[in-house]
Structure formats: structure tokens, C-alpha cells
Scaffold this motif. Structure first.
Motif, short mmCIF file in Angstrom:
data_model
loop_
_atom_site.label_atom_id
_atom_site.label_comp_id
_atom_site.label_asym_id
_atom_site.label_seq_id
_atom_site.Cartn_x
_atom_site.Cartn_y
_atom_site.Cartn_z
N VAL A 111 -8.40 3.30 11.71
CA VAL A 111 -7.15 3.71 11.06
C VAL A 111 -7.46 3.97 9.59
N SER A 112 -7.10 5.17 9.13
CA SER A 112 -7.44 5.53 7.75
C SER A 112 -6.21 5.92 6.95
N VAL A 113 -6.15 5.43 5.73
CA VAL A 113 -5.11 5.81 4.79
C VAL A 113 -5.74 6.80 3.83
N VAL A 114 -5.18 8.01 3.77
CA VAL A 114 -5.79 9.05 2.95
C VAL A 114 -4.88 9.41 1.78
N GLY A 115 -5.47 9.45 0.62
CA GLY A 115 -4.70 9.83 -0.56
C GLY A 115 -5.64 9.97 -1.74
N ARG A 116 -5.07 10.36 -2.88
CA ARG A 116 -5.87 10.61 -4.06
C ARG A 116 -6.11 9.31 -4.84
N ARG A 117 -7.31 9.14 -5.37
CA ARG A 117 -7.62 8.05 -6.29
C ARG A 117 -7.23 6.67 -5.76
N LEU A 118 -7.56 6.45 -4.53
CA LEU A 118 -7.22 5.14 -3.95
C LEU A 118 -8.00 4.03 -4.64
N THR A 119 -9.19 4.38 -5.15
CA THR A 119 -10.00 3.35 -5.82
C THR A 119 -9.29 2.80 -7.05
N ASN A 120 -8.42 3.64 -7.62
CA ASN A 120 -7.63 3.17 -8.76
C ASN A 120 -6.37 2.45 -8.31
N ARG A 121 -6.18 2.30 -7.06
CA ARG A 121 -4.94 1.75 -6.52
C ARG A 121 -5.21 0.55 -5.62
N PRO A 122 -5.68 -0.53 -6.17
CA PRO A 122 -5.94 -1.70 -5.32
C PRO A 122 -4.71 -2.14 -4.55
N GLU A 123 -3.52 -1.77 -5.04
CA GLU A 123 -2.31 -2.17 -4.33
C GLU A 123 -2.23 -1.54 -2.94
N VAL A 124 -2.88 -0.36 -2.74
CA VAL A 124 -2.91 0.24 -1.41
C VAL A 124 -3.72 -0.65 -0.47
N VAL A 125 -4.92 -1.03 -0.96
CA VAL A 125 -5.76 -1.92 -0.16
C VAL A 125 -5.01 -3.21 0.14
N ALA A 126 -4.38 -3.74 -0.89
CA ALA A 126 -3.63 -4.99 -0.71
C ALA A 126 -2.52 -4.82 0.33
N GLY A 127 -1.78 -3.71 0.22
CA GLY A 127 -0.67 -3.46 1.15
C GLY A 127 -1.14 -3.37 2.59
N VAL A 128 -2.28 -2.68 2.80
CA VAL A 128 -2.81 -2.54 4.16
C VAL A 128 -3.16 -3.91 4.74
N PHE A 129 -3.92 -4.69 3.94
CA PHE A 129 -4.30 -6.03 4.43
C PHE A 129 -3.08 -6.88 4.73
N GLU A 130 -2.09 -6.75 3.86
CA GLU A 130 -0.88 -7.56 3.98
C GLU A 130 -0.18 -7.33 5.33
N VAL A 131 0.10 -6.04 5.66
CA VAL A 131 0.84 -5.79 6.91
C VAL A 131 0.02 -6.14 8.13
N LEU A 132 -1.30 -5.87 8.06
CA LEU A 132 -2.13 -6.18 9.23
C LEU A 132 -2.21 -7.69 9.44
N HIS A 133 -2.34 -8.40 8.35
CA HIS A 133 -2.39 -9.86 8.43
C HIS A 133 -1.08 -10.42 8.99
N ASN A 134 0.03 -9.93 8.46
CA ASN A 134 1.34 -10.43 8.92
C ASN A 134 1.55 -10.18 10.41
N ALA A 135 0.96 -9.07 10.93
CA ALA A 135 1.13 -8.75 12.34
C ALA A 135 0.01 -9.32 13.19
N SER A 136 -0.87 -10.12 12.57
CA SER A 136 -2.02 -10.71 13.26
C SER A 136 -2.91 -9.67 13.93
N ILE A 137 -3.06 -8.52 13.28
CA ILE A 137 -3.97 -7.49 13.80
C ILE A 137 -5.35 -7.73 13.20
#
Lengths: 418, 418
Positions: free
Chosen positions: B351-377
Motif C-alpha cells: 500500500v503506497s501513499v503518493v504525494g509531493r515532498r513526503l520526506t518533509n511531512r513526517p505527519e504523513v508517516v505518523a498518520g499512516v502508522f497511527e491508523v494501521l496500528h489502531n486497526a491492528s493491521i
């Protein structure tokens, strides 16, 4: 070691198992040390399927673009060469496939009925020199301008014979679903006899008059190039089949066989107007020139001019499929043909007796008339030539006529009596 | 008047009626005065059918001759161009079909994955100058030696973009069975939003990570040649679809979309032996050189070297179909790789999240981990780059992960929040 061309028709490569069977024959020949070039047709009903797609797109046959039809139909053989080559490779032998273009089969640009102009076999020679089996797509060629063309009906036979000639092959084996050339169609005459050999001339007449085992044009090509052909069965490969060659194996007076063509239509034109006396045949000449240009073959051409009438009558047969084009052509030439009344018969059978020097054998003609008369089978037209006598009867009497003539001349047991 | 290339994929020419529908689109553009070149794929499941024939002949994929596979597969597009051309002609417009060879698409000789080397478009230019619609077979080319080649997956897109570049086309329309590029696969996310435009770079990442709407290689080619692409639906031609271009339409921080790739397998190699210290990566280098030569693409490549252990660990993903070749390759390189223990996972989703300058956006990484963790994926691997973040999870959790991430970043309504 011999150089051999082997051709497999559509029924011989109809499915994957049959392709394997054909590949076995090819590999066996190569394993015996021969240099083998194999020509394959499209698988079974592939061509019919492709034509039906084109018919759905463009319902009127006259409107279908001949160039695009060639583009479409050429794919059938291309599928076959790839699969045949893989089958051979899987059996552990080196092989390489060649489209008509890659095999150097250069044709004129008349799409659908292109004639071969030149064979540039250097790529095939290199392939054979490397010990590969060369697998060539039948039925197709390419023009000097890289346009794909097809060779018309029986085109794969033509490809095989042309390759055999160009490669200087020792022989050309035509593998098909019958065991050879018979005195009559075995599906009609159960005791028809398989001929051990037949001359090019006899085969040419048999093919031209409806024997479906080989195409007339390819027999002519073989004759011109003295390529010995063997017609044999893919499914009974141990049977040596029938040899077609210039050697006259049959006695001089023999009837080689009887063919029956159900695909012809007859066209009768009765000119109603007084055709210009000084150039009475001008319209007819124009008609046949155009027919030739269109690649439409005619047979049993007769012109009758009744002395006491100004009108003339022209009769000939053509393939049923050409009928719409011929009718259109005649309408366009109506004036120079004397505004003729056109009659078309499609429900006919053309039964032909093929043999050498029939013109010296009036007893053959007599015998044919005798049996047909005794059986009350109507005769609509008769044409005789040096090599054959053809009778047009109604379609429903075709098989019976073949049976009676076959029996009359005792063709089943080989001791032919006239 | 513009010069346009229009490409129709397999689903857009799946049957005769769909070919007619596509032809209507082409003829409409030509009637509006545009110069139109159209590229077509093989009809619907034609390629699958051809492959299944080859599988019956040669069951082991590694033994199937790549040259013969190209010879076989190239027929699929050739059927399509002939039928498409006939359909256009039947609508009263001039058209002409071109195989890859006739269109002058010259490739290298790597069968099955050939790259285009040169475009010789003089024949196409002449055709367009005559007012014809040029209909070109996608997916195929020809080498300098006249060997037929195919361009690999998505090859018809590549043909279209390469032609658009070589012909200097004003735009390249990719007609397909979806209305454009979405923030996620609409079959998974019912309220996924269609993007009005997307940048080449974003599309490249989406395509490379499993969005099936366009092939990555062709997007790259479009980017290199600045060819504007419109992805749009054959069945809803009034919808202008999604424009792919260098212009950045989306705000800087936006997530363009989420892709889900179910066709990947992961390979893990744990080197058990002490790999030569001076050249620790020699084996890995040899491995990737060979992978490149074989045309096998890798993704998410990671090398781990634990400080306190002599062994190293290599992880990467490949397409599932390449797995047998990769396993064989690794066995042959076992010694230089330090006799590794190989683990393969095929039951995975990327599963890939595609967008510009994601490296400058740790909140995207954080958000992805957050929802997956909450859903026990479970998360097996993560890789992040400038343009994307990819997560490997088990296959059964793929769709759910896409849905949760799509929801988390509020992609449905366009007011993206991170």
C-alpha cells in the motif's frame, strides 16, 4: 541428407495436440539428418473466425478493405509458426519462426490474391546452416514497400512449393488430413483408390476442377520448377501418400480421377442488342480483362453465335463467392456487351473426369454420357479438353454422377477400362 | 487543428461493438479537423488466450522461447488494427493500419521487454499528410534485423507516448475503462475522488506502486518528452478525465493518491557466511546487475548490516511472475552472496501513499502508522521516499489499509488534511 520442405495445413495444426503431432514429424525428419523447412497454415477455424469479425465490422464484402483484410488474416499463420516453433523447441530441437516477410517472400501488391515475385531466402539459408528447423508462415508475403499481402486460397501450398523451388529442396511434403490423391473424393466414393503417383498435369486438372487436396496454382508452380510433391497424412505419417511428379506412372489412356466441385456458379449472358459487327467480341474481351484484374478465375467459357440471329450468347462458370463482384462488373459493362440478359445458376455441381489425352478417347465422353443418360441425370453444360471432361449438372445429382462414372470406368481396382 | 494520438486499451476494443465505439471517437476527432494517430491494444482477453496456447505447448515458463512468444503475442494487436481500420473506413473516413514495424518503432532485441531505440515516422507522416487516420499496433516493435519484439507490460501506452513525442503531437489521450486517475482504486474506495490533474512525478509513483491506470515506463517517457497525457474513458468520452502534465495543479503538501499492489512478492536473503569484508556488496551488486539484464524490476530494496554480526540481510520486492527466475538466479549466485537463507513471501499487499515532498511531512508517516496500528493491521516493511511511502502488509489487510488511509487524510472531498 536431403533438404525437405514440409507443409502442414489448417486441420493438421487445428489444436495444441495436433501441433505437437506435426512437430514430431518435423523433428523426426531433422533427427534423421535432413535439413527441414516447415510451412504452416492458420489453426483450424482461425481464418473463419477472423473473417467473421471483419464481417461484423463491415457487413458488405465489397466494402471491406483488401489491405486491412490481409493485415487481419496474416495473424492466423503467425500464431501457428510461434506455437509450432515452441513445440519443436520443447522436443529439444533448435527452431526459428519466420513471417512471410522475414522468409523473404516478396509479392506483388494485389491484396488477397498476391502473386509471388521473388524469393529472398538468405535468412532461411542461414537458419538451416545453423542446424535450425525453419518454420515459415504460409499464405503470406510482403511487397517491396513492406505491405503485408496474402496469396489467396491454397496460399500455404504455394508458399511451400515456392520455398522448395527457391531452396532447391529434394522434395516438398504436403501434410493434410487425407492419405493422398484419390480417384474420387473418398467421402463420396467409399472404394475410391489412392493413386501411388499422379502427373503434375493431371493433378492440375483435378485441383482446378474441385479436388480439394491441393491448390491448382501451387501444382502449376511445382510443375514449372520441377519440384516433386508428396501429398500425405499428418495422422498416418507412415503412409507415403501420393507422389506428384512429371514422371508418367499411369498408362497412357488412364483416367487419373474424378472431381466434383460444388462451389461454382454459372453465368449466362444473352446479348439482346446487335453487337457492333466489326468488333463483336470487344465487350467480352473487356469483361475478361477486368475479371483477370480482379483475380477472378473463370472456367468452361463458351461463346455461341447463332448464324441467323444478331445476338450472341456467353456462358462461363466462376466461384460462387465471386458472384456479387461479377454481377456488378457485368452491369457496368452492359452497353458494350449489348445490354445482355443475365442468368445465374448457383445450385450446380461440376463433375470432371481427368486423364491424359481424353480428346483422343471419344469413348470416355461416350461412357460419361451413357451412364448419366441411363440414370436420367440432366446435363446442363459440357466442356472437354485434352486433360479433362467437365459436366455441369444440378447440385443434387453431383455425388451420384461421380459414383456412376467411377463405377463405369472401374477406377476402384486400378485396372482401368474404358 | 491539433495533432492528437489516441490510445485504446484492451477493454476498449474487447469486442466488435466496442471497436465501433472507439472508432466513433477517432472519427469524431478527425472530423473536427485534427490529425489523428490511434494506437490499439489486443482485444480483451486475446493475449491471455495466446499465452494459454503457449503454456499448453511449453508448460515451463522458463523454457518458453522469448522470441517465439513475441512472434505469437504480436498477432493480438495486428488483429485489432485491421478491425479498427475497417471500422473507421466503414464510417466513411480514410484510414490505414500499421504494424509496429511499419510504423517505424525500432527497438533493442531484448524480447518481451524491448525498449524503443528509435522512431522512424516518415510512413506515418505520409499517411497523415494524405488525410488518413493512422492506426498503429501498440505493444510491438521491430529490431534492425527485422525481428519482431514486444515492449512488455503496458507496452501500448509506451507506443502511444513514444509516437506522440516523435510526431510532435499536441496531446496523447489514453482511453481506458475508467474515467481518469483517482485518489484510490474506485473498486476499493467507493468515494475515491477523480483528480482533475496530476503531475508526471506523482503519476509515476502511483503507476510504479500498483495503480493500473497507466504504465510507469510510459509515464516516464511522457515526462522526459513533455507529452501532455489525458487519461479518459472510452465509454464516457464527454468526460475530460485526468490530465497528466508537468504543471503542478495540486497544492504543495497534497497527497495525490493511494495505490495498492497485490502482485508483488518479497524476497529476504540472510547471508549466513562471513562475506568478504573488503567487498561486502559484491554479491549484491552482481545480483542486481543480473536482475537489470533480465528486465526484472525491484522495489523497496533494503540492506541491513547488524554491527555485531558478520552476516548481512537483503530485502526487496519483485513482481510475483518473476519469482522463479529470481530464485534460480539467487541459487546460481549463492557463493558470492554468502550462501544466503532465502525467504519468500507472496501473500502480501503493498500500500503506497503518493504525494509531493513526503520526506518533509513526517505527519504523513505518523498518520499512516497511527491508523494501521489502531486497526491492528500488521506492517512487515516500510519504505519512504520523496514522493511516496510504501507499506507491506498481508494480502488480506490490503484493501482495509487503503480505505483507512484514504479516510484518515480525507481524500474524498479534495480538502486534504494531514
Amino acid at each position: 541428407m536431403a533438404r525437405i520442405v514440409q507443409k502442414f495445413g489448417g486441420t493438421s495444426v487445428a489444436d495444441v495436440n495436433k501441433i505437437r503431432k506435426a512437430a514430431e514429424i518435423v523433428v523426426k525428419a531433422a533427427s534423421e539428418g535432413h535439413e527441414v523447412t516447415t510451412v504452416v497454415s492458420a489453426m483450424g477455424h482461425t481464418t473463419d473466425h477472423l473473417i467473421s469479425l471483419a464481417e461484423q465490422i463491415t457487413p458488405t464484402s465489397g466494402e471491406r478493405n483488401p489491405r486491412e483484410m490481409d493485415m487481419l488474416l496474416a495473424t492466423g499463420e503467425q500464431v501457428s509458426i510461434a506455437l509450432m516453433t515452441m513445440a519443436i523447441q520443447t522436443m529439444g530441437h533448435e527452431a526459428k519462426s519466420f513471417t512471410g516477410a522475414q522468409a523473404g517472400i516478396i509479392t506483388e501488391s494485389r491484396h488477397g490474391v498476391a502473386k509471388i515475385q521473388e524469393m529472398r531466402t538468405d535468412r532461411l539459408e542461414s537458419s538451416l546452416a545453423r542446424g535450425e528447423i525453419a518454420v515459415v508462415a504460409g499464405f503470406q508475403g510482403v511487397t517491396e514497400n513492406e505491405e503485408l499481402t496474402t496469396l489467396g486460397r491454397g496460399g500455404s501450398d504455394t508458399t511451400a512449393v515456392a520455398l522448395a523451388a527457391a531452396l532447391g529442396a529434394d522434395r516438398c511434403d504436403i501434410y493434410t488430413d487425407v492419405r493422398g490423391v484419390y480417384t474420387a473424393d473418398p467421402r463420396i466414393i467409399s472404394d475410391a483408390r489412392k493413386l501411388p503417383s499422379v502427373s503434375y498435369e493431371e493433378m492440375l486438372e483435378l485441383a482446378a476442377t474441385g479436388a480439394q487436396v491441393m491448390n491448382a496454382r501451387s501444382v502449376e508452380l511445382a510443375m514449372d520448377n520441377q519440384v516433386p510433391i508428396r501429398v500425405r497424412s499428418t495422422f498416418v505419417p507412415e503412409d507415403v501418400g501420393t507422389l506428384i511428379t512429371h514422371r508418367v506412372a499411369s498408362p497412357e489412356y488412364a483416367i487419373a480421377g474424378i472431381s466434383c466441385d460444388m462451389n461454382s456458379a454459372s453465368v449466362t449472358l444473352k446479348s439482346l442488342d446487335n453487337v457492333n459487327e466489326s468488333k463483336p467480341l470487344e465487350g467480352i474481351s473487356a469483361l475478361f480483362t477486368r475479371l483477370q484484374e480482379l483475380g477472378i478465375q473463370t472456367d468452361m467459357v463458351m461463346v455461341l453465335k447463332h448464324e441467323d440471329e444478331p445476338s450472341q450468347e456467353l456462358v462461363f462458370t466462376i466461384e460462387k463467392s465471386a458472384l456479387p463482384r461479377v454481377q456488378q462488373l457485368i452491369e457496368s459493362l452492359a452497353l458494350s456487351l449489348g445490354n445482355p440478359l443475365m442468368q445465374v445458376e448457383t445450385d450446380i455441381a461440376k463433375v470432371s473426369v481427368v486423364g491424359r489425352r481424353l480428346t483422343n478417347r471419344p469413348e470416355v465422353v461416350a461412357g460419361v454420357f451413357e451412364v448419366l443418360h441411363n440414370a436420367s441425370i440432366p446435363v446442363q453444360m459440357v466442356a472437354t479438353g485434352d486433360m479433362r471432361m467437365s459436366v455441369i449438372t444440378s447440385a443434387k445429382h453431383g455425388r451420384e454422377a461421380v459414383r456412376l462414372i467411377h463405377q463405369r470406368f472401374n477406377l476402384s481396382d486400378g485396372s482401368i477400362t474404358v
